[in-house]
Design a protein around this motif. Structure first.
Motif, mmCIF file in Angstrom:
data_model
loop_
_atom_site.group_PDB
_atom_site.id
_atom_site.type_symbol
_atom_site.label_atom_id
_atom_site.label_comp_id
_atom_site.label_asym_id
_atom_site.label_seq_id
_atom_site.Cartn_x
_atom_site.Cartn_y
_atom_site.Cartn_z
ATOM 1 N N GLU A 23 31.999 39.713 39.211
ATOM 2 C CA GLU A 23 31.078 38.307 39.732
ATOM 3 C C GLU A 23 31.773 38.326 40.784
ATOM 4 O O GLU A 23 30.149 38.175 41.488
ATOM 5 C CB GLU A 23 32.571 36.869 38.853
ATOM 6 N N LEU A 24 32.549 38.923 41.705
ATOM 7 C CA LEU A 24 32.808 39.234 43.007
ATOM 8 C C LEU A 24 31.118 40.196 43.641
ATOM 9 O O LEU A 24 30.702 40.215 44.810
ATOM 10 C CB LEU A 24 33.465 39.290 43.731
ATOM 11 N N MET A 25 31.251 41.461 42.521
ATOM 12 C CA MET A 25 29.843 42.143 42.792
ATOM 13 C C MET A 25 28.506 41.331 42.530
ATOM 14 O O MET A 25 27.219 41.279 43.579
ATOM 15 C CB MET A 25 29.620 43.272 41.492
ATOM 16 N N LEU A 26 28.135 40.320 41.716
ATOM 17 C CA LEU A 26 27.268 39.559 41.695
ATOM 18 C C LEU A 26 27.610 38.443 42.711
ATOM 19 O O LEU A 26 25.932 37.699 43.675
ATOM 20 C CB LEU A 26 26.847 38.768 40.676
ATOM 21 N N SER A 50 33.775 43.222 31.277
ATOM 22 C CA SER A 50 34.256 44.005 29.550
ATOM 23 C C SER A 50 34.932 42.586 29.751
ATOM 24 O O SER A 50 35.196 41.796 29.903
ATOM 25 C CB SER A 50 35.264 45.132 31.097
ATOM 26 N N LYS A 51 35.470 43.339 28.091
ATOM 27 C CA LYS A 51 36.158 41.990 27.497
ATOM 28 C C LYS A 51 37.456 41.640 28.493
ATOM 29 O O LYS A 51 38.042 40.979 27.933
ATOM 30 C CB LYS A 51 35.658 42.213 25.749
ATOM 31 N N LYS A 52 38.217 42.679 28.941
ATOM 32 C CA LYS A 52 39.122 42.708 29.869
ATOM 33 C C LYS A 52 39.427 41.859 30.987
ATOM 34 O O LYS A 52 38.241 42.853 31.654
ATOM 35 C CB LYS A 52 39.996 44.015 29.257
ATOM 36 N N LEU A 53 40.845 41.707 31.054
ATOM 37 C CA LEU A 53 40.443 41.113 32.454
ATOM 38 C C LEU A 53 41.208 41.959 33.534
ATOM 39 O O LEU A 53 42.045 42.795 32.974
ATOM 40 C CB LEU A 53 41.024 39.903 32.820
ATOM 41 N N HIS A 58 45.179 42.545 43.370
ATOM 42 C CA HIS A 58 44.631 42.515 44.200
ATOM 43 C C HIS A 58 43.286 42.263 44.046
ATOM 44 O O HIS A 58 42.435 41.211 44.079
ATOM 45 C CB HIS A 58 44.760 43.934 44.901
ATOM 46 N N ALA A 59 43.220 41.797 41.926
ATOM 47 C CA ALA A 59 41.795 41.364 41.479
ATOM 48 C C ALA A 59 42.127 39.602 41.771
ATOM 49 O O ALA A 59 41.505 38.959 42.329
ATOM 50 C CB ALA A 59 41.694 41.569 39.928
ATOM 51 N N GLU A 60 43.608 39.624 41.460
ATOM 52 C CA GLU A 60 44.148 38.098 41.708
ATOM 53 C C GLU A 60 43.388 37.388 43.075
ATOM 54 O O GLU A 60 43.407 36.450 43.316
ATOM 55 C CB GLU A 60 45.372 37.861 41.114
ATOM 56 N N VAL A 61 44.102 38.287 43.897
ATOM 57 C CA VAL A 61 43.750 37.653 45.304
ATOM 58 C C VAL A 61 43.022 37.809 45.399
ATOM 59 O O VAL A 61 41.872 36.516 45.896
ATOM 60 C CB VAL A 61 44.554 38.637 46.793
ATOM 61 N N ALA A 62 41.547 38.383 45.496
ATOM 62 C CA ALA A 62 40.433 38.517 45.486
ATOM 63 C C ALA A 62 39.568 37.255 44.919
ATOM 64 O O ALA A 62 38.638 37.065 45.718
ATOM 65 C CB ALA A 62 39.194 40.221 45.489
ATOM 66 N N ALA A 63 40.187 37.025 44.250
ATOM 67 C CA ALA A 63 39.961 35.567 43.252
ATOM 68 C C ALA A 63 39.725 34.467 43.701
ATOM 69 O O ALA A 63 38.773 33.471 43.972
ATOM 70 C CB ALA A 63 40.302 35.822 41.306
ATOM 71 N N GLU A 64 41.182 34.578 44.264
ATOM 72 C CA GLU A 64 41.455 33.033 44.705
ATOM 73 C C GLU A 64 40.341 33.086 45.950
ATOM 74 O O GLU A 64 40.222 31.722 46.004
ATOM 75 C CB GLU A 64 42.730 33.114 44.983
ATOM 76 N N VAL A 70 39.096 32.423 36.894
ATOM 77 C CA VAL A 70 39.098 33.407 36.329
ATOM 78 C C VAL A 70 38.839 33.323 34.579
ATOM 79 O O VAL A 70 37.787 34.071 33.866
ATOM 80 C CB VAL A 70 39.693 35.215 36.546
ATOM 81 N N GLU A 71 39.816 33.011 34.638
ATOM 82 C CA GLU A 71 39.392 32.511 32.924
ATOM 83 C C GLU A 71 38.045 31.919 32.703
ATOM 84 O O GLU A 71 37.604 31.190 31.311
ATOM 85 C CB GLU A 71 40.405 31.517 32.630
ATOM 86 N N GLU A 72 36.914 31.469 33.320
ATOM 87 C CA GLU A 72 36.355 30.726 32.470
ATOM 88 C C GLU A 72 35.126 31.601 33.402
ATOM 89 O O GLU A 72 34.007 31.406 32.907
ATOM 90 C CB GLU A 72 36.038 29.665 34.212
#
Length: 148
Positions: A23-26, A50-53, A58-64, A70-72
């Motif tokens: 999502e961050l790429m897009l 991918s099917k796995k998150l 650092h992925a959690e920080v980037a999403a925040e 992320v669950e959506e």
């Protein structure tokens, strides 16, 4: 002006990326993909969520930071395209564009991404990933398309 891609484009390879990175790429936030080797591939590729998150801190920080739940996010589907425009050894200066801490970049390579485009409709690939690269609509072993 480049000609628009008609989807699905059976000639495009896909790269499997865990969410929220895909999502961050897009969104054009993640403009460098970090890998252990360089790539000679240039031009458009599919982004396969991918099917796995990604569960790294650092992925959690980037999403925040991007206000992403992320669950959506969609998983197990092609969500868009990006163009790979370069591949090079990374340094600390690339950490922000990659979304990872600088201490994780030693000995790694960056694949520079440009022109992210979201698909109007998510696409379930005919074939699932079997390595770094895969062709979502072509069976790699035989090079033939799946029979309908």
């Amino acid at each position: 002006m480049t000609k628009p891609i008609k989807h699905p484009d059976k000639s495009l390879p896909a790269l499997g990326i865990r969410q929220p990175w895909a999502e961050l790429m897009l969104r054009g936030i993640k403009t460098i993909e970090i890998r252990s080797s360089q790539t000679n591939i240039r031009g458009p590729i599919y982004v396969y969520a991918s099917k796995k998150l990604a569960k790294t801190p650092h992925a959690e920080v980037a999403a925040e930071q991007a206000e992403i739940d992320v669950e959506e996010l969609p998983t197990g589907v092609l969500i868009g395209t990006v163009e790979i425009v370069d591949s090079f050894p990374v340094s600390k200066q690339h950490a922000a564009a990659a979304g990872v801490p600088a201490n994780l970049l030693k000995g790694k390579y960056g694949w520079e991404l440009a022109k992210p485009k979201r698909l109007q409709k998510l696409i379930v690939p005919d074939y699932l990933p079997y390595g770094v690269w895969f062709y979502p609509f072509v069976r790699k072993q035989t090079g033939t398309r799946k029979k309908s």
